[in-house]
Enzyme design. Structure first.
Site, PDB file in Angstrom:
ATOM      1  N   LYS A  22      37.697  11.023  33.456  1.00  0.00           N
ATOM      2  CA  LYS A  22      38.514   9.804  33.476  1.00  0.00           C
ATOM      3  C   LYS A  22      37.794   8.689  34.235  1.00  0.00           C
ATOM      4  O   LYS A  22      37.697   7.557  33.754  1.00  0.00           O
ATOM      5  CB  LYS A  22      39.846  10.082  34.149  1.00  0.00           C
ATOM      6  CG  LYS A  22      40.607   8.834  34.573  1.00  0.00           C
ATOM      7  CD  LYS A  22      41.906   9.140  35.264  1.00  0.00           C
ATOM      8  CE  LYS A  22      41.804   9.420  36.731  1.00  0.00           C
ATOM      9  NZ  LYS A  22      41.764   8.234  37.600  1.00  0.00           N
ATOM     10  N   ASN A  23      37.244   9.032  35.391  1.00  0.00           N
ATOM     11  CA  ASN A  23      36.655   7.976  36.226  1.00  0.00           C
ATOM     12  C   ASN A  23      35.271   7.554  35.762  1.00  0.00           C
ATOM     13  O   ASN A  23      34.673   6.640  36.344  1.00  0.00           O
ATOM     14  CB  ASN A  23      36.637   8.416  37.692  1.00  0.00           C
ATOM     15  CG  ASN A  23      38.059   8.471  38.251  1.00  0.00           C
ATOM     16  OD1 ASN A  23      38.992   7.977  37.622  1.00  0.00           O
ATOM     17  ND2 ASN A  23      38.226   9.116  39.389  1.00  0.00           N
ATOM     18  N   ARG A  93      45.168   0.728  38.976  1.00  0.00           N
ATOM     19  CA  ARG A  93      44.280  -0.045  39.843  1.00  0.00           C
ATOM     20  C   ARG A  93      42.926  -0.298  39.180  1.00  0.00           C
ATOM     21  O   ARG A  93      42.314  -1.342  39.352  1.00  0.00           O
ATOM     22  CB  ARG A  93      44.103   0.713  41.147  1.00  0.00           C
ATOM     23  CG  ARG A  93      43.328  -0.031  42.157  1.00  0.00           C
ATOM     24  CD  ARG A  93      43.149   0.746  43.424  1.00  0.00           C
ATOM     25  NE  ARG A  93      42.397  -0.023  44.373  1.00  0.00           N
ATOM     26  CZ  ARG A  93      41.108  -0.260  44.246  1.00  0.00           C
ATOM     27  NH1 ARG A  93      40.453   0.247  43.211  1.00  0.00           N
ATOM     28  NH2 ARG A  93      40.474  -0.987  45.121  1.00  0.00           N
ATOM     29  N   CYS A 117      48.929   1.802  46.113  1.00  0.00           N
ATOM     30  CA  CYS A 117      49.540   2.980  45.491  1.00  0.00           C
ATOM     31  C   CYS A 117      49.824   3.960  46.619  1.00  0.00           C
ATOM     32  O   CYS A 117      49.607   3.671  47.784  1.00  0.00           O
ATOM     33  CB  CYS A 117      48.610   3.567  44.438  1.00  0.00           C
ATOM     34  SG  CYS A 117      47.188   4.330  45.152  1.00  0.00           S
ATOM     35  N   ARG A 122      44.489   0.088  49.186  1.00  0.00           N
ATOM     36  CA  ARG A 122      43.458   0.003  48.138  1.00  0.00           C
ATOM     37  C   ARG A 122      43.168  -1.455  47.763  1.00  0.00           C
ATOM     38  O   ARG A 122      43.348  -1.881  46.628  1.00  0.00           O
ATOM     39  CB  ARG A 122      43.874   0.838  46.931  1.00  0.00           C
ATOM     40  CG  ARG A 122      44.071   2.289  47.361  1.00  0.00           C
ATOM     41  CD  ARG A 122      44.273   3.209  46.212  1.00  0.00           C
ATOM     42  NE  ARG A 122      43.029   3.387  45.457  1.00  0.00           N
ATOM     43  CZ  ARG A 122      42.986   4.083  44.333  1.00  0.00           C
ATOM     44  NH1 ARG A 122      44.100   4.580  43.830  1.00  0.00           N
ATOM     45  NH2 ARG A 122      41.858   4.250  43.675  1.00  0.00           N
ATOM     46  N   PRO A 123      42.745  -2.244  48.734  1.00  0.00           N
ATOM     47  CA  PRO A 123      42.416  -3.644  48.426  1.00  0.00           C
ATOM     48  C   PRO A 123      41.183  -3.745  47.531  1.00  0.00           C
ATOM     49  O   PRO A 123      40.497  -2.738  47.298  1.00  0.00           O
ATOM     50  CB  PRO A 123      42.117  -4.211  49.816  1.00  0.00           C
ATOM     51  CG  PRO A 123      41.639  -3.051  50.612  1.00  0.00           C
ATOM     52  CD  PRO A 123      42.416  -1.863  50.109  1.00  0.00           C
ATOM     53  N   ILE A 124      40.943  -4.958  47.036  1.00  0.00           N
ATOM     54  CA  ILE A 124      39.697  -5.160  46.279  1.00  0.00           C
ATOM     55  C   ILE A 124      38.891  -6.274  46.932  1.00  0.00           C
ATOM     56  O   ILE A 124      38.198  -7.050  46.248  1.00  0.00           O
ATOM     57  CB  ILE A 124      39.988  -5.467  44.793  1.00  0.00           C
ATOM     58  CG1 ILE A 124      40.903  -6.689  44.633  1.00  0.00           C
ATOM     59  CG2 ILE A 124      40.578  -4.268  44.080  1.00  0.00           C
ATOM     60  CD1 ILE A 124      40.966  -7.180  43.184  1.00  0.00           C
ATOM     61  N   ASP A 125      38.954  -6.349  48.252  1.00  0.00           N
ATOM     62  CA  ASP A 125      38.254  -7.425  48.965  1.00  0.00           C
ATOM     63  C   ASP A 125      36.737  -7.373  48.764  1.00  0.00           C
ATOM     64  O   ASP A 125      36.083  -8.421  48.673  1.00  0.00           O
ATOM     65  CB  ASP A 125      38.617  -7.429  50.459  1.00  0.00           C
ATOM     66  CG  ASP A 125      38.469  -6.059  51.110  1.00  0.00           C
ATOM     67  OD1 ASP A 125      38.772  -5.055  50.437  1.00  0.00           O
ATOM     68  OD2 ASP A 125      38.038  -5.984  52.268  1.00  0.00           O
ATOM     69  N   ASP A 305      39.091  13.473  46.009  1.00  0.00           N
ATOM     70  CA  ASP A 305      39.980  13.791  44.879  1.00  0.00           C
ATOM     71  C   ASP A 305      40.248  15.279  44.734  1.00  0.00           C
ATOM     72  O   ASP A 305      41.030  15.682  43.874  1.00  0.00           O
ATOM     73  CB  ASP A 305      39.391  13.250  43.576  1.00  0.00           C
ATOM     74  CG  ASP A 305      39.396  11.740  43.545  1.00  0.00           C
ATOM     75  OD1 ASP A 305      38.735  11.166  42.663  1.00  0.00           O
ATOM     76  OD2 ASP A 305      40.037  11.130  44.418  1.00  0.00           O
ATOM     77  N   ARG A 397      48.206  10.972  34.058  1.00  0.00           N
ATOM     78  CA  ARG A 397      47.231   9.881  34.213  1.00  0.00           C
ATOM     79  C   ARG A 397      45.814  10.419  34.168  1.00  0.00           C
ATOM     80  O   ARG A 397      44.893   9.727  33.730  1.00  0.00           O
ATOM     81  CB  ARG A 397      47.420   9.173  35.561  1.00  0.00           C
ATOM     82  CG  ARG A 397      48.737   8.499  35.719  1.00  0.00           C
ATOM     83  CD  ARG A 397      48.763   7.639  36.942  1.00  0.00           C
ATOM     84  NE  ARG A 397      47.633   6.680  36.910  1.00  0.00           N
ATOM     85  CZ  ARG A 397      47.540   5.654  37.748  1.00  0.00           C
ATOM     86  NH1 ARG A 397      48.472   5.461  38.673  1.00  0.00           N
ATOM     87  NH2 ARG A 397      46.528   4.814  37.678  1.00  0.00           N
TER      88      ARG A 397
END
Ligand code: EPZ
Length: 418
Positions: A22-23, A93, A117, A122-125, A305, A397
């Protein structure tokens, strides 16, 4: 919302085939936005997140020329819409992965900010900081990230902490930027290496993937992508632990053992018999299970994970196990549920102390996130009696037909649709 009912206590036996990662497929799908033409991707796992990403790409103007038997042909000739709608992005995300490609290809992007989540803010800075350094103008408005970029320029960028999708996003943007980009403290995950290799086959000039310094020379355009997704190391690890926790004997087929070295070593340390072949791993839980410690870190260390699944196993091991979660700030959502099954776990910040017990008991359980849900399934398979797990959409998912695969291994498991 569907539930899964499990009658625990049966050893799993037989063979299970691992699906595509998936990833790995999610960034590859986003990368098709860097191209114009028919992109062919095989080995695509049929999981919810993939379906969400495909819908998102269609919203952006891509067309699904065909999609069957895990093979998708995605035509991006008219992928000219820069706006990713909230209703899609908010559920996944990884949608933020379209930000870099949209800015690089269209010079514009309007992508809903991913919500946090269960496992953390889980920022995207880092994503935003890197794209701004490349010359994009980025602002937040009404929960959306807006971006414009006349022409992205190559940069030298250092990630304060290793970020898998952050590395992927900036690497994709850098492919069409002017000049050279150097990403330092880059992610070394196999999924990032694969993305770099596939982009290179499409004409990108990338080197250093798999190390913590990746260099990208911008090019004018890329050819359409053609690739086959490799097997999912986290799915493989999950089924390895399923064999161990049920004291079973399972052959995990279609996997890449070198992606799983820390998991293999930790299971062997716990006296689980793990027999590694070139593309398969046989796991037997025959000897008494020993408590071992584990600490998650970015690849090639023990994967975050797999932390929840491994903790489920340690609840039944002899002795005390200490598990540290260093990647996410709140990835112990499975602990409360495991304790309701009788597990002896104490939390202290990022550390969980697990004292092994004789046996878990089945219970009604609530899934909270993808890997915590997998952990509850594993615990239920080993527990005495019945467990009913709700909110199993989390499992859908990232796992292809989990209950079917487990049933084929002898588990007494069924899905109740409602
Ligand atoms: C990827 O998430 C995976 N998802 C996750 O898998 C995985 O757990 C994670 O990498 C770590 O291996 C996909 O690849 C789609 P990060 P990602 O950016 O990229 C912080 C699963 O179960 N950070 O490597 O979102 C972040 O909060 C999922 O399949 C920032 O602070 O993770 C975290 O603490 C769950 N700012 C740490 O870095 C940023 O801009 C690592 O996150 C980005 C990240």
């Amino acid at each position: 919302m569907d539930k899964i009912v499990i009658e625990g206590g049966r050893p799993l036996e037989g063979t299970v085939k691992v699906s595509g990662a998936k990833n790995a497929v999610l960034p590859i799908l986003a990368a098709t936005l860097l191209t114009r033409g028919r992109n062919i991707i095989e080995g695509v796992p049929n999981v919810r997140d993939v379906k969400t990403m495909i819908r998102l790409l269609q919203d952006l103007g891509a067309e699904v020329a065909s999609y069957e038997d895990e093979k998708i042909i995605l035509d991006t000739s008219s992928a000219n819409n820069p706006e990713a709608p909230y209703d899609l992005v908010s559920t996944m995300r990884a949608s933020c992965l379209v930000l870099g490609p949209l800015l690089a290809k269209l010079g514009r992007a309007r992508v809903s900010l991913p919500g946090g989540c269960a496992i953390g803010a889980r920022p995207i800075d880092f994503h935003i900081k890197g794209l701004e350094a490349m010359g994009a103008k980025i602002w937040l408005d009404h929960g959306y990230v807006h971006g414009t970029a006349d022409c992205l320029k190559g940069i030298q960028f250092y990630f304060d902490t290793v970020s898998v999708t952050g590395t992927a996003n900036l690497m994709m943007a850098a492919c069409l930027a002017e000049g050279e980009t150097v990403l330092e403290n880059a992610a070394k995950e196999p999924e990032v290496v694969f993305l770099a290799d596939v982009l290179s086959q499409a004409g990108a000039k990338i080197k250093g993937q798999g190390t913590d310094m990746i260099t990208i020379q911008g090019v004018a355009s890329l050819q359409p992508i053609e690739c086959r997704i490799f097997p999912d190391r986290i799915e493989a690890g999950t089924y390895m632990i399923a064999a161990a926790i049920t004291r079973g004997d399972v052959l995990v087929e279609n996997c890449i053992p070198q992606h799983l070295e820390p998991v293999i070593l930790k299971l062997q340390e716990a006296q689980v018999d793990v027999d590694v072949k070139e593309t398969s791993i046989r796991v037997q839980g025959r000897r008494p299970l020993l408590a071992v410690n584990a600490k998650t870190n970015p690849y090639p260390a023990f994967p975050t994970d797999i932390q929840a699944q491994f903790m489920a196993l340690m609840t039944l091991a002899r002795g005390q196990s200490i598990i540290m979660e260093t990647v996410f700030e709140n990835r112990f959502m499975h602990v409360a549920e495991l304790k309701r099954m009788g597990a002896d776990i104490t939390l202290d910040g990022h550390t969980a102390v697990i004292n092994g017990i004789e046996g878990l008991s089945g219970a009604p359980l609530m899934a909270t996130d993808l890997r915590a849900s997998a952990s509850l399934v594993l615990a239920a398979l080993a527990a005495k009696g019945q467990s009913v797990i709700s909110r199993v959409y989390h499992i859908d998912r990232g796992y292809v037909g989990m209950e079917k695969k487990l049933s084929s291994l002898g588990a007494r498991i069924q899905r109740l649709a409602n």
